[in-house]
Design an enzyme around this catalytic site. Structure first.
Site, PDB file in Angstrom:
ATOM      1  CG  ASP A   1     -10.176  -4.322  -5.998  1.00 58.32           C
ATOM      2  OD1 ASP A   1     -10.434  -3.932  -7.149  1.00 58.32           O
ATOM      3  OD2 ASP A   1      -9.163  -4.973  -5.710  1.00 58.32           O
TER       4      ASP A   1
ATOM      5  CB  SER B   1      -6.981  -3.599  -8.122  1.00 58.35           C
ATOM      6  OG  SER B   1      -6.903  -4.721  -7.277  1.00 58.35           O
TER       7      SER B   1
END
Length: 344
Positions: A189, A67
């Site tokens: 993500d 991320s």
């Protein structure tokens, strides 16, 4: 996190020898794993900046990022790692985080704008430098079809693919919009499957891993119950169940499971990493140069107790600057006993 930990010993030895990727003689594979967490990633960005300033970057063989940590890893390996200070610039945060977008049906966190505009036109990232860096770059994301953590390095065939990988790694459901397609597959993500990217590093043969954490260490009372909490999975939060039932409706069950168990997985990772922090092989058990250790060594760097609380969507400059400096100070404290602060 004493100066005697095996991870620190190997890093210090490589810096003092002037060791470079591709010309190692110690038989180790040393990885840097960078945790994200939205704007909380400002903390781990400060840590990465301190590593750069201390001349330690070339002591690693690979950088793994999840991320926001994937974005930090890319900046670290770019031609201008000093731009990691941009994490603390409120103008960039406000350009990316737009709560009013919710009323327009657009992503609250506009990662596409960040990567495709800001990183190309404003605070330019040298994508070619990242791809050509002798330290391997491994951005992680969650495969929508399998729900598993996926290393996107094999798909980094050029700058455009690198930008897609950065977007995929930070494509949080609901907040950042739909999944990102790369090489014929869709990704969300990395935090859905591996928010602290040390497990992939170990699976790919890392013998030593330094983990840059964006979350502070739990209080002593919490730490004593971490192992117990990492047992049977607790019921997911209402918010997680709502996102799974709405935003993720229609996606494979495997993705639902990864998303709904991420909080439990984080507790488990905390317990595992705490055990790693306390373990280091005795001097007599250290392998000779050219030999890999029998068991991997993993060390986590966490922000100190005075670090401001940063949320995933924090945009205010003052706490972000304080968070960046807190991360920087945490690595400085780690490296000072080794005499590495002026190594670069």
């Amino acid at each position: 996190m004493s100066g005697g930990h095996e991870v620190l010993r190997v890093l210090a030895d490589r810096v003092r020898r002037g060791s470079r990727p591709g010309r190692r003689q110690d038989g180790h594979r040393v990885a840097l794993a960078v945790e994200g967490g939205g704007m909380r990633g400002t903390i781990s960005a400060g840590m990465a900046l301190a590593l750069h300033e201390s001349g330690v970057t070339h002591a690693f063989d690979a950088v793994y990022g999840a991320s926001a940590g994937a974005i930090t890893g890319a900046w670290l390996l770019s031609g201008t790692p000093e731009h990691l200070t941009g994490w603390a610039e409120p103008r960039y945060a406000r350009a990316m985080i737009r709560p009013s977008n919710l009323l327009r049906g657009r992503p609250v966190v506009d990662v596409r704008h960040l990567v495709e505009h800001l990183y190309q036109e404003v605070a330019r990232m040298d994508f070619d430098a990242v791809l050509a860096h002798p330290v391997e770059y491994h951005p992680l994301a969650t495969d929508v079809g399998t729900g598993r953590s996926t290393d996107l390095r094999p798909y980094l065939t050029g700058p455009a693919e690198l930008r897609l990988a950065l977007r995929a790694s930070a494509a949080l459901p609901f907040l950042a919009g739909p999944p990102v397609e790369l090489a014929g597959r869709r990704y969300y993500d990395a935090g859905l499957a591996e928010s602290i990217p040390y497990r992939t590093a170990l699976a790919q043969g890392a013998t030593h891993v330094l983990v840059l954490r964006s979350r502070p260490a739990p209080a002593p009372s919490q730490a004593s119950t971490t192992a117990a909490a990492a047992g049977p999975a607790a019921r997911p939060s209402y918010g997680a169940r709502l996102v799974a039932a709405t935003v993720l409706r229609g996606y494979p069950e495997a993705l639902h499971r990864s998303y709904l168990t991420r909080a439990h997985r984080l507790l488990h990772d905390d317990a595992v990493l705490t055990r790693y922090d306390r373990w280091s092989p005795p001097a007599s058990g250290r392998p000779a140069d050219g030999q890999a250790p029998a068991e991997p060594a993993v060390l986590s760097v966490r922000p100190g107790p005075g670090t401001p609380r940063i949320g995933r969507l924090t945009r205010d400059g003052e706490p972000l600057r304080a968070a960046l400096e807190a991360g920087r100070a945490a690595v400085d404290r780690l490296l000072r006993p080794l005499g590495l602060l002026t190594a670069g």
